[in-house]
Design an enzyme around this catalytic site. Structure first.
Site, PDB file in Angstrom:
ATOM      1  CD  GLU A 430      -2.896   0.019  -0.449  1.00 10.05           C
ATOM      2  OE1 GLU A 430      -3.069  -1.157  -0.933  1.00 10.05           O
ATOM      3  OE2 GLU A 430      -2.899   1.035  -0.885  1.00 10.05           O
TER       4      GLU A 430
HETATM    5  C1  LIG Z   1       2.377  -9.755   0.421  1.00 13.70           C
HETATM    6  C2  LIG Z   1       2.304  -8.797  -0.483  1.00 13.70           C
HETATM    7  C3  LIG Z   1       0.855  -8.196  -0.806  1.00 13.70           C
HETATM    8  C4  LIG Z   1       0.864  -7.361  -1.831  1.00 13.70           C
HETATM    9  N1  LIG Z   1      -0.373  -7.182  -2.293  1.00 13.70           N
HETATM   10  C5  LIG Z   1      -0.604  -6.382  -3.413  1.00 13.70           C
HETATM   11  C6  LIG Z   1      -1.777  -6.053  -4.084  1.00 13.70           C
HETATM   12  O1  LIG Z   1      -2.708  -6.647  -3.773  1.00 13.70           O
HETATM   13  N2  LIG Z   1      -1.933  -5.392  -5.311  1.00 13.70           N
HETATM   14  C7  LIG Z   1      -0.838  -4.635  -5.659  1.00 13.70           C
HETATM   15  O2  LIG Z   1      -0.968  -3.994  -6.761  1.00 13.70           O
HETATM   16  N3  LIG Z   1       0.498  -4.638  -5.268  1.00 13.70           N
HETATM   17  C8  LIG Z   1       0.527  -5.563  -3.864  1.00 13.70           C
HETATM   18  N4  LIG Z   1       1.772  -5.703  -3.416  1.00 13.70           N
HETATM   19  C9  LIG Z   1       2.887  -4.949  -3.802  1.00 13.70           C
HETATM   20  C10 LIG Z   1       3.442  -4.110  -3.164  1.00 13.70           C
HETATM   21  O3  LIG Z   1       2.346  -2.792  -2.924  1.00 13.70           O
HETATM   22  C11 LIG Z   1       4.524  -3.367  -3.556  1.00 13.70           C
HETATM   23  O4  LIG Z   1       5.602  -4.380  -3.018  1.00 13.70           O
HETATM   24  C12 LIG Z   1       5.166  -1.997  -2.864  1.00 13.70           C
HETATM   25  O5  LIG Z   1       4.434  -0.920  -3.625  1.00 13.70           O
HETATM   26  C13 LIG Z   1       6.741  -1.626  -3.215  1.00 13.70           C
HETATM   27  O6  LIG Z   1       7.004  -1.974  -4.412  1.00 13.70           O
HETATM   28  P1  LIG Z   1       8.386  -2.825  -4.999  1.00 13.70           P
HETATM   29  O7  LIG Z   1       8.214  -4.249  -4.136  1.00 13.70           O
HETATM   30  O8  LIG Z   1       8.401  -3.167  -6.206  1.00 13.70           O
HETATM   31  O9  LIG Z   1       9.434  -2.126  -4.160  1.00 13.70           O
HETATM   32  P2  LIG Z   1      10.246  -1.029  -4.725  1.00 13.70           P
HETATM   33  O10 LIG Z   1       9.430  -0.241  -5.548  1.00 13.70           O
HETATM   34  O11 LIG Z   1      11.506  -1.540  -5.645  1.00 13.70           O
HETATM   35  O12 LIG Z   1      11.197  -0.434  -3.640  1.00 13.70           O
HETATM   36  C14 LIG Z   1      12.365  -0.963  -3.033  1.00 13.70           C
HETATM   37  C15 LIG Z   1      12.797   0.045  -2.036  1.00 13.70           C
HETATM   38  O13 LIG Z   1      12.976   1.407  -2.730  1.00 13.70           O
HETATM   39  C16 LIG Z   1      12.317   2.279  -2.002  1.00 13.70           C
HETATM   40  N5  LIG Z   1      12.022   3.545  -3.042  1.00 13.70           N
HETATM   41  C17 LIG Z   1      11.452   3.104  -4.513  1.00 13.70           C
HETATM   42  N6  LIG Z   1      11.272   4.021  -5.131  1.00 13.70           N
HETATM   43  C18 LIG Z   1      11.589   5.332  -4.371  1.00 13.70           C
HETATM   44  C19 LIG Z   1      11.507   6.663  -4.447  1.00 13.70           C
HETATM   45  N7  LIG Z   1      11.208   7.213  -5.473  1.00 13.70           N
HETATM   46  N8  LIG Z   1      12.126   7.519  -3.372  1.00 13.70           N
HETATM   47  C20 LIG Z   1      12.695   6.879  -2.207  1.00 13.70           C
HETATM   48  N9  LIG Z   1      12.677   5.299  -2.008  1.00 13.70           N
HETATM   49  C21 LIG Z   1      12.201   4.835  -2.988  1.00 13.70           C
HETATM   50  C22 LIG Z   1      11.059   1.870  -1.313  1.00 13.70           C
HETATM   51  O14 LIG Z   1      10.500   2.546  -0.392  1.00 13.70           O
HETATM   52  C23 LIG Z   1      11.656   0.469  -0.771  1.00 13.70           C
HETATM   53  O15 LIG Z   1      12.327   0.752   0.248  1.00 13.70           O
HETATM   54  C24 LIG Z   1       1.964  -6.497  -2.379  1.00 13.70           C
HETATM   55  C25 LIG Z   1       3.142  -6.900  -1.692  1.00 13.70           C
HETATM   56  C26 LIG Z   1       3.213  -7.779  -0.899  1.00 13.70           C
HETATM   57  C27 LIG Z   1       4.740  -8.148  -0.572  1.00 13.70           C
END
Ligand SMILES: Cc1cc2nc3c(=O)[nH]c(=O)nc-3n(C[C@H](O)[C@H](O)[C@H](O)COP(=O)(O)OP(=O)(O)OC[C@H]3O[C@@H](n4cnc5c(N)ncnc54)[C@H](O)[C@@H]3O)c2cc1C
Length: 571
Positions: A430
């Site tokens: 989220e």
């Molecule tokens: C169990 C689980 C359930 C989920 N359920 C859903 C769902 O129902 N629907 C859905 O669509 N998604 C879902 N997600 C996805 C979730 O919303 C994403 O994992 C989350 O938004 C982070 O994206 P990412 O994993 O690609 O991490 P990344 O975006 O790669 O982030 C990695 C790190 O970099 C940081 N970061 C990234 N960009 C920036 C920036 N611009 N500035 C500063 N820091 C940054 C982040 O804060 C994090 O610490 C789920 C994830 C999990 C693990």
């Protein structure tokens, strides 16, 4: 384990701390009287204690699985969902015109939170549906609303949200899923989504996916994204689930926790979808869902923390070790420190969540444009704080819960570790807590810090009132608020956004700490000589001072964070 929904805590917060009275005084929520509120919370509490809590371990031990492409839910989850649906809990705040109860978000937040304490994995399913209901109610055509809302609200069908793709996580604008017009008003959706919570189940007759995708003329980035409703089964002429749509669950993720909630990789191969909202207006529509869900996820953290606290307290009352008055570890000073910290932080986080929910309700209930805008700004400002502090508190409380158990906390049978494994993701999904904090110091401060300052005015006015009964606590809260004001002025003055971003997380936490001090002080005034006054003294004396270190960090700027070169970081 036995979970006890903390109903008296919600009642105290609603009645004495977060101003729920003003919500109940509006025409829109006139039915939310004290008696009804109490009946609702007690009824939901029974469901949590008797039906949902017994499912907590089952989901962890026997995760949902995909067998030959068919999803098998954890044992008992179908019955758990049915009980949630039959109680009307999915549509608590949904429009009455479509079968919902139209109740305030503040009450829904209490119920969602207690359900998270009972069984987080299962609670995520109705939370997903609630977000979808809200997005459809605000943005879908009347035809879509009439067909889908009653079924989503009754729990016959379930909802999901599909944003994330492998290359598009925090940066949603990078998504590659496509939508092609079919020429009959529908669209063909293609692409792969990952991490989709409750992407399928075996207890609803249809699963409705809200999918973000790009139309052929959609520009790159978030401005070119549209939102589509894509059901697993296409509705037939009677509106029932008909033939299968061109989508499937490819696999389930193997996670550190939340095992009862299937997290799916979804494949869409020209699946039929219907536009929700305007073409290229997907992010606006999705934000309706995400704001609701962010508050809900904050509540998930608090609920899981409550479960962990109760279990740790039960253990501490039984475990004999060392010399103490009772012979059990509960009388050791350090164990008391842990238990008091858990309880005091849960109170602070819960008060922040509910004051945000009250702002959402007042926004919905007030007709006058000016005051509606005020409430909207307040809700928007508090949402990232409620999400981040609620989830961080859930994690720290669950972690402390493991510590209270000693070695047994590391052993799975006690269930203490499950709370920590399950709740950990709430700081990630989220919108990660880092993204929440950046939202707070950037978008939510585009008003030059006006909303922040208005909240701080209220905190200081309350501290002034408290000086007669609680001079020392009042002075501590007032001083902390002044330091927060200075830091806010500093942040707003930084034109280089990276200087704000580098300190965004500590700033958000400091804001939460000060809000927590304010709510504890209010509780002390409402409970003179009582346990809440004692808990407030503990929080204000021992936890509130953390704000000073956080604010020093918040105002240090970005340069220091980049001080080491990449070679030096790896060296
Ligand atoms: C169990 C689980 C359930 C989920 N359920 C859903 C769902 O129902 N629907 C859905 O669509 N998604 C879902 N997600 C996805 C979730 O919303 C994403 O994992 C989350 O938004 C982070 O994206 P990412 O994993 O690609 O991490 P990344 O975006 O790669 O982030 C990695 C790190 O970099 C940081 N970061 C990234 N960009 C920036 C920036 N611009 N500035 C500063 N820091 C940054 C982040 O804060 C994090 O610490 C789920 C994830 C999990 C693990």
């Amino acid at each position: 384990m036995s979970f006890r929904a903390p109903v008296p805590e919600y009642e105290f917060l609603l009645n004495h701390i977060v101003g729920f009275g003003q919500v109940a005084a509006t025409e829109k929520f006139a039915e939310a009287s004290g008696d009804l509120t109490s009946a609702i919370l007690n009824e939901a509490g029974k469901l949590c204690d008797e039906v949902m809590a017994p499912l907590q371990r089952a989901g962890d031990m026997q995760p949902a699985e995909l067998v030959s492409g068919v999803l098998r839910s954890s044992p008992g989850y179908a019955e758990g969902w049915a009980a949630i649906a039959e109680g009307g809990w999915i549509g608590m705040s949904a429009p009455e015109a479509h079968g919902g109860m139209g109740l305030p978000m503040a009450l829904t937040s209490c119920v969602n939170e207690m359900m998270s304490g009972a069984c987080l994995s299962l609670q995520l399913a109705p939370l997903m549906s609630q977000g979808q209901i809200e997005a459809l109610a605000h943005h879908a055509s009347d035809a879509l609303k009439d067909l889908y809302l009653p079924k989503l609200i009754s729990g016959e069908w379930a909802g999901t949200m599909n944003l994330t793709e492998a290359q598009a996580g925090s940066d949603v604008g990078a998504l590659a899923s496509k939508a092609e017009p079919n020429g009959d008003g529908t669209f063909a959706i293609s692409g792969q989504k990952i991490f989709i919570s409750w992407g399928d189940n075996d207890f609803c007759s249809n699963i409705c996916h809200l999918v973000l995708a790009r139309l052929p003329d959609g520009v790159p980035g978030t401005k070119g994204i549209s939102l589509f409703l894509v059901p697993k089964f296409l509705p037939d002429e009677n509106g029932d689930a008909g033939v299968a749509n061109a989508l499937k669950v490819v696999s389930l993720e193997h996670k550190m926790g939340l095992h009862g909630s299937p997290t799916c990789v979804m494949q869409y191969d020209g699946a039929t979808g219907w536009l929700v909202g305007h073409e290229h207006g997907g992010m606006a529509a999705m934000f309706t869902m995400m704001n609701n869900a962010r508050l809900g996820v904050g509540g998930q953290g608090i609920g899981a923390g409550e479960g962990a606290y109760q279990q740790a307290l039960d253990y501490a009352l039984e475990r004999k070790q060392g010399r103490s008055e009772s012979g059990t570890i509960v009388d050791h000073a350090d164990v008391r420190r842990m238990l008091m910290t858990m309880k005091a932080d849960l109170f602070a986080a819960r008060a922040i969540m509910l004051s945000c929910a009250v702002a959402i309700d007042m926004q919905a209930a007030t007709g006058q444009a000016a005051s509606q805008a005020d409430w909207a700004a307040r809700a928007a400002f508090l949402t990232p704080i409620a999400k981040s502090f609620g989830t961080d508190t859930g994690i720290s409380v669950a972690d402390t819960g493991v510590q209270v158990h000693g070695g047994m906390g590391f052993i799975e049978e006690t269930g203490a570790a499950q709370f920590l494994r399950d709740v950990r993701v709430t700081a990630i999904y989220e919108g990660t807590n880092g993204i929440q904090a950046m939202d707070l110091v950037a978008r939510k401060m585009m008003d030059g810090g006006d909303m922040a300052n208005r909240l701080m005015d209220e905190i200081e006015e309350q501290a002034e009132r408290a000086r007669t009964t609680h001079p020392n606590m009042a002075e501590s809260v007032w001083q902390a608020c002044e330091s927060l004001r200075e830091a806010t002025d500093w942040l707003v003055a930084q034109d280089a956004m990276n200087d704000r971003f580098a300190g965004a997380v500590p700033y958000l936490r400091a804001f939460a700490r000060v809000l927590g001090g304010h709510f504890h002080l209010t509780a002390a005034m409402a409970d003179l000589g009582g346990p809440r006054e004692k808990l407030a003294r503990f929080y204000i004396t021992r936890l509130l001072p953390e704000h000073a270190g956080l604010l020093a960090h918040a105002q240090a700027g970005a340069a220091g964070a980049y001080a080491l070169t990449l070679e030096e970081l790896t060296g």
